[in-house]
Design a protein around this motif. Structure first.
Motif, PDB file in Angstrom:
ATOM      1  N   LEU A  25       0.869  -1.456  -0.067  1.00  0.00           N
ATOM      2  CA  LEU A  25       0.221  -0.067  -0.272  1.00  0.00           C
ATOM      3  C   LEU A  25       0.858   1.337  -0.036  1.00  0.00           C
ATOM      4  O   LEU A  25       0.323   2.275  -0.287  1.00  0.00           O
ATOM      5  CB  LEU A  25      -1.032   0.086   1.111  1.00  0.00           C
ATOM      6  N   GLY A  26       1.761   1.060   0.555  1.00  0.00           N
ATOM      7  CA  GLY A  26       2.875   2.289   0.832  1.00  0.00           C
ATOM      8  C   GLY A  26       3.493   2.822  -0.648  1.00  0.00           C
ATOM      9  O   GLY A  26       3.256   2.167  -1.677  1.00  0.00           O
ATOM     10  N   ALA A  37      -5.811   7.670   2.474  1.00  0.00           N
ATOM     11  CA  ALA A  37      -6.537   6.657   2.755  1.00  0.00           C
ATOM     12  C   ALA A  37      -5.643   5.298   2.713  1.00  0.00           C
ATOM     13  O   ALA A  37      -5.580   4.567   3.790  1.00  0.00           O
ATOM     14  CB  ALA A  37      -7.556   6.502   2.135  1.00  0.00           C
ATOM     15  N   ALA A  38      -4.879   5.034   1.817  1.00  0.00           N
ATOM     16  CA  ALA A  38      -4.100   3.775   1.720  1.00  0.00           C
ATOM     17  C   ALA A  38      -3.075   3.868   2.796  1.00  0.00           C
ATOM     18  O   ALA A  38      -2.574   2.778   3.442  1.00  0.00           O
ATOM     19  CB  ALA A  38      -3.543   3.907   0.059  1.00  0.00           C
ATOM     20  N   CYS A  39      -2.494   4.947   2.807  1.00  0.00           N
ATOM     21  CA  CYS A  39      -1.339   5.278   3.793  1.00  0.00           C
ATOM     22  C   CYS A  39      -1.900   4.916   5.355  1.00  0.00           C
ATOM     23  O   CYS A  39      -0.956   4.487   5.969  1.00  0.00           O
ATOM     24  CB  CYS A  39      -0.804   6.680   3.948  1.00  0.00           C
ATOM     25  N   GLN A  44      -2.020   1.376   9.767  1.00  0.00           N
ATOM     26  CA  GLN A  44      -2.618   0.432  10.770  1.00  0.00           C
ATOM     27  C   GLN A  44      -2.144  -1.054  10.639  1.00  0.00           C
ATOM     28  O   GLN A  44      -1.901  -1.805  11.513  1.00  0.00           O
ATOM     29  CB  GLN A  44      -4.180   0.120  10.508  1.00  0.00           C
ATOM     30  N   ALA A  45      -1.954  -1.495   9.554  1.00  0.00           N
ATOM     31  CA  ALA A  45      -1.115  -2.763   9.140  1.00  0.00           C
ATOM     32  C   ALA A  45       0.229  -3.030   9.783  1.00  0.00           C
ATOM     33  O   ALA A  45       0.544  -4.101  10.444  1.00  0.00           O
ATOM     34  CB  ALA A  45      -1.251  -3.220   7.653  1.00  0.00           C
ATOM     35  N   LEU A  46       0.875  -1.643   9.820  1.00  0.00           N
ATOM     36  CA  LEU A  46       2.271  -1.753  10.648  1.00  0.00           C
ATOM     37  C   LEU A  46       2.036  -1.835  11.892  1.00  0.00           C
ATOM     38  O   LEU A  46       2.822  -2.609  12.508  1.00  0.00           O
ATOM     39  CB  LEU A  46       3.071  -0.723  10.142  1.00  0.00           C
ATOM     40  N   ALA A  72       2.990   8.024   8.560  1.00  0.00           N
ATOM     41  CA  ALA A  72       2.614   9.014   9.777  1.00  0.00           C
ATOM     42  C   ALA A  72       1.326   9.195   9.658  1.00  0.00           C
ATOM     43  O   ALA A  72       0.791   9.136   8.751  1.00  0.00           O
ATOM     44  CB  ALA A  72       3.644  10.301   9.858  1.00  0.00           C
ATOM     45  N   LEU A  73       0.835   9.387  10.830  1.00  0.00           N
ATOM     46  CA  LEU A  73      -0.622   9.682  10.977  1.00  0.00           C
ATOM     47  C   LEU A  73      -0.660  11.018  11.770  1.00  0.00           C
ATOM     48  O   LEU A  73       0.168  11.074  12.814  1.00  0.00           O
ATOM     49  CB  LEU A  73      -1.404   8.742  11.815  1.00  0.00           C
ATOM     50  N   PRO A  74      -1.531  11.968  11.287  1.00  0.00           N
ATOM     51  CA  PRO A  74      -1.966  11.935   9.920  1.00  0.00           C
ATOM     52  C   PRO A  74      -1.134  12.098   8.767  1.00  0.00           C
ATOM     53  O   PRO A  74       0.082  12.502   8.885  1.00  0.00           O
ATOM     54  CB  PRO A  74      -2.895  13.207  10.031  1.00  0.00           C
TER      55      PRO A  74
END
Length: 112
Positions: A25-26, A37-39, A44-46, A72-74
């Motif tokens: 996804l990255g 959205a993909a990031c 979350q997968a990480l 990074a989030l956001p």
């Protein structure tokens, strides 16, 4: 993505299934600037991969940790700092893993 989701469903303790999803996804050759959205899904997968690291080898632990520099989030609108961190830190970690454990499953893929 479906293959990583199936692997995680079959073995929720498999950190590499979650890492694979995040890696796909990255940012990559086909999608150098993935959508936010993909990031977020990759981040979350990480987190899931991190939670499943207890039974993984040190090399696989480093593969997960190296990929964390990508997200990074956001998710920032400008990815330059994340991409630079991954190029300088993440890839360096990946090459160290490859040289330390060249026969470990998955260690060669990021270096090819």
């Amino acid at each position: 993505m479906a293959c990583f989701d199936r692997a995680a469903t079959a073995d929720p303790g498999c950190a590499m299934a979650y890492r694979g999803k995040a890696y796909a996804l990255g940012p990559n050759y086909n999608s150098p600037a993935p959508e936010a959205a993909a990031c977020e899904v990759a981040f979350q997968a990480l987190l899931e991969a991190r939670a499943a690291l207890d039974d993984e080898t040190p090399a696989k632990r480093r593969l997960v940790e190296a990929l964390e520099a990508c997200f990074a989030l956001p998710t920032p609108e400008e990815r330059g700092a994340l991409d630079l961190a991954y190029a300088l830190e993440g890839y360096g970690d990946l090459f160290e893993v490859f040289h330390a454990t060249p026969y470990e499953a998955g260690a060669q893929a990021p270096c090819s």
